[in-house]
Design an enzyme around this catalytic site. Structure first.
Site, PDB file in Angstrom:
ATOM      1  N   ASP A 279       8.167  -1.820  -0.802  1.00 15.79           N
ATOM      2  CA  ASP A 279       8.420  -1.027  -1.999  1.00 15.79           C
ATOM      3  C   ASP A 279       7.860   0.387  -1.829  1.00 15.79           C
ATOM      4  O   ASP A 279       6.812   0.556  -1.205  1.00 15.79           O
ATOM      5  CB  ASP A 279       7.707  -1.713  -3.179  1.00 15.79           C
ATOM      6  CG  ASP A 279       8.102  -1.110  -4.512  1.00 15.79           C
ATOM      7  OD1 ASP A 279       9.153  -0.452  -4.583  1.00 15.79           O
ATOM      8  OD2 ASP A 279       7.354  -1.320  -5.485  1.00 15.79           O
ATOM      9  N   GLU A 280       8.565   1.353  -2.394  1.00 14.94           N
ATOM     10  CA  GLU A 280       8.051   2.721  -2.519  1.00 14.94           C
ATOM     11  C   GLU A 280       7.481   3.280  -1.213  1.00 14.94           C
ATOM     12  O   GLU A 280       6.402   3.851  -1.187  1.00 14.94           O
ATOM     13  CB  GLU A 280       6.991   2.782  -3.634  1.00 14.94           C
ATOM     14  CG  GLU A 280       7.602   2.485  -4.990  1.00 14.94           C
ATOM     15  CD  GLU A 280       6.637   2.738  -6.141  1.00 14.94           C
ATOM     16  OE1 GLU A 280       6.969   3.596  -6.983  1.00 14.94           O
ATOM     17  OE2 GLU A 280       5.594   2.096  -6.221  1.00 14.94           O
ATOM     18  N   TYR A 281       8.224   3.105  -0.138  1.00 10.92           N
ATOM     19  CA  TYR A 281       7.838   3.754   1.114  1.00 10.92           C
ATOM     20  C   TYR A 281       8.496   5.120   1.110  1.00 10.92           C
ATOM     21  O   TYR A 281       9.690   5.234   0.805  1.00 10.92           O
ATOM     22  CB  TYR A 281       8.311   2.924   2.310  1.00 10.92           C
ATOM     23  CG  TYR A 281       7.702   3.345   3.622  1.00 10.92           C
ATOM     24  CD1 TYR A 281       6.355   3.106   3.877  1.00 10.92           C
ATOM     25  CD2 TYR A 281       8.473   3.971   4.595  1.00 10.92           C
ATOM     26  CE1 TYR A 281       5.791   3.485   5.085  1.00 10.92           C
ATOM     27  CE2 TYR A 281       7.906   4.354   5.810  1.00 10.92           C
ATOM     28  CZ  TYR A 281       6.556   4.102   6.047  1.00 10.92           C
ATOM     29  OH  TYR A 281       5.991   4.469   7.241  1.00 10.92           O
TER      30      TYR A 281
END
Ligand SMILES: *[C@@H]1O[C@H](CO)[C@@H](O)[C@H](O)[C@H]1NC(C)=O
Ligand SMILES: *[C@@H]1O[C@H](CO)[C@@H](O)[C@H](O)[C@H]1NC(C)=O
Ligand SMILES: *[C@@H]1O[C@H](CO)[C@@H](O)[C@H](O)[C@H]1NC(C)=O
Ligand SMILES: *[C@@H]1O[C@H](CO)[C@@H](O)[C@H](O)[C@H]1NC(C)=O
Ligand SMILES: *[C@@H]1O[C@H](CO)[C@@H](O)[C@H](O)[C@H]1NC(C)=O
Ligand SMILES: *[C@@H]1O[C@H](CO)[C@@H](O)[C@H](O)[C@H]1NC(C)=O
Ligand SMILES: *[C@@H]1O[C@H](CO)[C@@H](O)[C@H](O)[C@H]1NC(C)=O
Ligand SMILES: *[C@@H]1O[C@H](CO)[C@@H](O)[C@H](O)[C@H]1NC(C)=O
Ligand SMILES: *[C@@H]1O[C@H](CO)[C@@H](O)[C@H](O)[C@H]1NC(C)=O
Ligand SMILES: *[C@@H]1O[C@H](CO)[C@@H](O)[C@H](O)[C@H]1NC(C)=O
Ligand SMILES: *[C@@H]1O[C@H](CO)[C@@H](O)[C@H](O)[C@H]1NC(C)=O
Ligand SMILES: *[C@@H]1O[C@H](CO)[C@@H](O)[C@H](O)[C@H]1NC(C)=O
Length: 715
Positions: A331-333
């Site tokens: 997530d949210e890289y």
């Protein structure tokens, strides 16, 4: 009164071939009678299927039909307060013919999900004057049928209406996600949550096992490396020695096994998540060389040790997990997308080759024509926000399977600039953009119908509603997560199943079902005949170790302390008064009248101990819960003075007050200060259970007298 009885009829009556329950059940009545469970003596397990299991579900440790029958009989005993209920196997020659409740399997092939595919979770319920028969497509289907029986018994004064139900869920993945990474929760809490979810026919509890607080770009390297970050699995395996430094807030393999088996016993699969390459500060704090220099909470995928390290972690823990799908986060890289896609695909094939499990990720980089590589279609996507992806256009239309965790139903504990603190359950009744009507798991976008596939799209896997702990461990106590979901779980579960409960039907049903949900006491209710739950006085001379409860409820205590001539217990710093309740949830008033004569450390004195909290002087009156100290600013107890200490467990905050001969303090609230490393600071009230295991004893740090104790059922 008239209103109440009319409304009671409305519950019993079936409108349009459905039985009111949560979820509602498709039902055809036959006649107007009902079968009373007061006559039930036997639960008969069809011996042919006693050892059958459901291999098509999401768990690799499915209970047998017998296992589910045993849990059902315990629930039924609890709900009907029956003293005798026999569980019999039809293979047993002494088994009675024509038992009261028969559990069996059938090979009907028309239990269909929303996409028209066969599901093993369907069941048929036949109720007639001769008894109840539940025929499941699998033991799991039977289990959901038993939930229908229990709900109807609760709603209809112990009876189930005559007729036939044929019921199956629309979506195979139905449940909740808890952020256990930024806030620890003990195994008992997770197991009780499973019992709560299961009663409403959810089947998946996604546990987010690692995370960190927001890594502010302004932090120095040292600040990042000391920011709160946790990995919640504990092992002595040398390959990952040092990854987890916090054993007391972790799950051992044995504990994680207990969580998984206890939840599986109620039809819930634990779906574990270990998060990387973003939200991965816990891994970087272990191996700092693996962090991206530009943001240490992100792994540097091009570092040659990054993927091998993640493989080592997964290799260590895969044998712990009993779900067919595991979650690798992703997530949210915000760094390189090609690195990210390579990471996900390599981890997914590794996980499959190690364990034959498949992989799930959070929707982050949807496939694009410009990408040199894309995520494999073997990986399922958990969509959460339209600013990350468009689940229908980006994923489903490209043949990816997508789970709906849209932030429509996000909850952030205690405070958030973006999301509510309890599940906005009314949107489950109004969140369909096509007609402002009932929401269902294929509805990713509650505002724009064009972003939603048709209801029968087979790539829409179901729905999971998450709760995040953005403000970390001291923002809440364990039970706050439950209260955030108390109404949300039943409301969303009806729609996750594919049922059709309306907004006006919901609350009256919920109010009647809620007090009887088996397998849990998340609200820490204490049974009582009246408002006074417990009263201890010590004014009668006695040599007995027994302490009589004067409330009439029989909650007698025990003490190892001597009585004084003046009618109190003499607390010598070692002896204690033991209370048989453990804990009491809101609302309550707890009163302890005491005189403290001596304190060894004014900042660390424990007056009372309990299952969910301890009552301390630090030196202000404080409750310690889940390892966090929730204090008052000024409430104190004066040594040498007889004081009545009152704790009020209100519906949105806990308050304390002291009274003494000729005076009293004002009521003061317990509070917590939210914030991350001194930024975005906010004060919030906190609600804590009363500690009801013991007063005084070893480790308490004080001497004096206890004159009496009361517990009331209101604040
Ligand atoms: C299952 O199907 C077979 C063959 O169609 C049938 O003979 C049998 O009675 C069915 N069993 C049940 C439990 O419905
Ligand atoms: C509920 O059931 C009990 C016993 O089965 C019966 O005595 C009682 O009258 C019933 N109450 C109502 C409201 O039907
Ligand atoms: C109820 O009866 C209708 C009409 O006969 C039938 O189509 C439907 O399948 C039945 N539903 C159940 C739950 O038995
Ligand atoms: C990532 O790791 C590679 C290889 O060790 C290194 O050359 C590079 O500087 C690192 N990048 C960042 C942003 O940390
Ligand atoms: C591997 O998993 C797939 C999908 O769950 C299953 O069909 C298959 O039987 C499994 N293979 C083995 C060897 O367990
Ligand atoms: C990635 O997916 C997009 C969208 O489906 C497609 O246009 C592109 O060709 C894919 N790239 C590769 C390398 O497969
Ligand atoms: C997807 O899974 C199938 C079956 O397990 C396997 O043969 C295939 O190689 C996988 N594809 C990728 C890209 O991992
Ligand atoms: C999706 O899968 C279907 C059936 O396998 C195939 O016909 C179609 O071309 C695929 N679409 C895309 C965009 O890959
Ligand atoms: C949900 O809607 C009902 C009916 O309009 C309303 O009474 C209730 O306050 C709403 N609840 C929330 C939490 O918004
Ligand atoms: C308590 O024990 C003492 C000594 O054995 C005895 O004298 C006294 O009467 C007892 N008191 C009561 C209330 O039993
Ligand atoms: C675990 O131990 C640490 C360090 O002693 C402490 O700060 C924390 O509060 C403990 N956690 C719990 C849940 O008791
Ligand atoms: C408080 O006192 C207890 C009991 O003596 C002790 O175990 C604990 O470590 C103390 N805590 C602190 C923070 O000093």
């Amino acid at each position: 009164m008239i209103f109440r009885s009319l409304w009671f009829l409305a519950v019993v009556e079936q409108a349009g071939g459905r039985l009111l329950g949560i979820p509602t059940v498709p039902f055809n009545t036959s006649g107007s009678g009902s079968y009373s469970l007061s006559g039930v003596v036997n639960i008969l397990i069809d011996g042919k299927y006693a050892a059958a299991i459901d291999t098509r579900g999401q768990t690799l440790i499915p209970p047998t039909l017998s296992d589910f029958a045993k849990t059902f009989s315990e629930d039924l005993t609890a709900i009907t307060q029956k003293s005798e209920l026999f569980l019999v196997n039809s293979n047993d020659p002494s088994a009675p013919a024509g038992s009261s409740i028969t559990l069996t399997l059938g090979n009907a092939t028309d239990y269909l999900d929303a996409a028209g595919r066969e599901t093993s979770e369907g069941y048929t319920l036949d109720v007639s004057s001769s008894g109840i028969k539940i025929t499941g497509a699998s033991p799991l289907g039977v289990w959901w049928g038993t939930r229908t029986v229990l709900q109807q018994a609760i709603l209809n004064n112990g009876s189930v209406p005559y007729g036939t139900a044929k019921d199956s869920p629309g979506w195979a993945t139905r449940g909740m996600m808890l952020d256990v990474g930024r806030h620890y929760y003990p195994p008992d809490f997770l197991i009780e949550m499973c019992a709560y979810m299961s009663f409403f026919k959810q089947n998946t509890f996604h546990i987010h096992l690692s995370d960190n607080l927001w890594n502010n770009p302004r932090y120095s390297r040292q600040q990042s490396l000391s920011l709160y970050a946790r990995f919640r699995l504990w092992t002595d395996a040398t390959d990952v020695a040092g990854l987890n430094k916090y054993k007391n807030e972790s799950f051992t393999r044995e504990e994680f096994e207990t969580i998984q088996t206890s939840c599986a016993a109620r039809g819930i699969t634990i779906l574990p998540e270990i998060e990387a390459p973003g939200h991965a500060l816990t891994i970087v704090q272990w191996k700092p060389e693996l962090g991206l220099s530009t943001d240490l909470s992100l792994l540097n995928i091009s570092h040659p040790q990054t993927i091998p390290t993640m493989k080592t972690i997964w290799k260590t823990f895969l044998p712990w997990f009993h779900s067919k799908v595991v979650h690798i986060g992703a997530d949210e890289y915000t760094a390189s997308v090609s690195d990210y896609n390579r990471f996900v695909n390599e981890m997914a094939s590794f996980i499959t080759s190690e364990s034959n499990k498949s992989t799930r990720i959070w929707g982050t980089f949807p496939p694009k024509p410009s990408y040199t590589n894309n995520i494999s279609k073997n990986v399922t996507i958990q969509h959460w926000a339209f600013f990350e992806d468009n689940p229908y256009n980006d994923y489903i239309k490209n043949n990816y399977s997508v789970l709906n965790s849209d932030d429509t139903f996000y909850v952030v504990s205690k405070w958030s600039g973006s999301y509510p603190q309890s599940l906005p359950y009314n949107k489950t009744f109004t969140g369909n953009p096509a007609n402002n009507g009932l929401w269902y798991p294929h509805i990713f976008d509650a505002n724009n119908a064009e972003n939603n596939p048709p209801r029968n799209n087979p790539l829409a896997l179901g729905s999971i509603a998450p709760l995040w702990n953005d403000y970390g461990p001291n923002s809440s106590v364990y039970s706050d997560a439950y209260y955030s979901w108390k109404f949300g779980i039943p409301a969303i579960s009806d729609k996750q199943w594919g049922a059709d409960l309306g907004m006006n039907e919901f609350m009256p049903l919920f109010d009647r079902l809620h007090p009887k949900i088996p397998g849990q006491n998340l609200e820490r209710r204490v049974a009582t005949k009246g408002d006074l739950i417990l009263r201890y006085t010590f004014d009668q001379p006695s040599n007995s170790t027994a302490v009589k409860d004067l409330s009439g409820n029989g909650y007698d205590g025990k003490t190892t302390c001597a009585r004084t001539a003046s009618g109190s217990l003499f607390m010598d710093g070692k002896c204690a008064l033991f209370i048989p309740l453990g804990s009491k949830g809101k609302t309550y008033t707890m009163s302890l009248t005491l005189t403290i004569s001596n304190i060894s450390d004014p900042t660390n004195t424990t007056l009372m101990f309990g299952r969910d909290s301890n009552l301390l002087l630090t030196p202000t009156i404080t409750l310690l819960s889940g390892g966090n100290y929730f204090r008052t600013n000024q409430s104190k107890i004066t040594t040498g003075e007889k004081v009545q200490l009152l704790i009020y467990g209100g519906s949105d905050r806990t308050q304390v007050q002291t009274m003494w001969d000729g005076g009293q303090s004002g009521q003061e609230s317990l509070y917590t200060i939210l914030g991350i490393n001194g930024e975005s600071m906010r004060t919030a009230y906190i609600d804590i259970e009363a500690p009801l295991e013991r007063v005084g004893g070893l480790g308490s740090g004080w001497t004096g007298e206890v004159h009496g104790m009361d517990l009331l059922d209101h604040a």
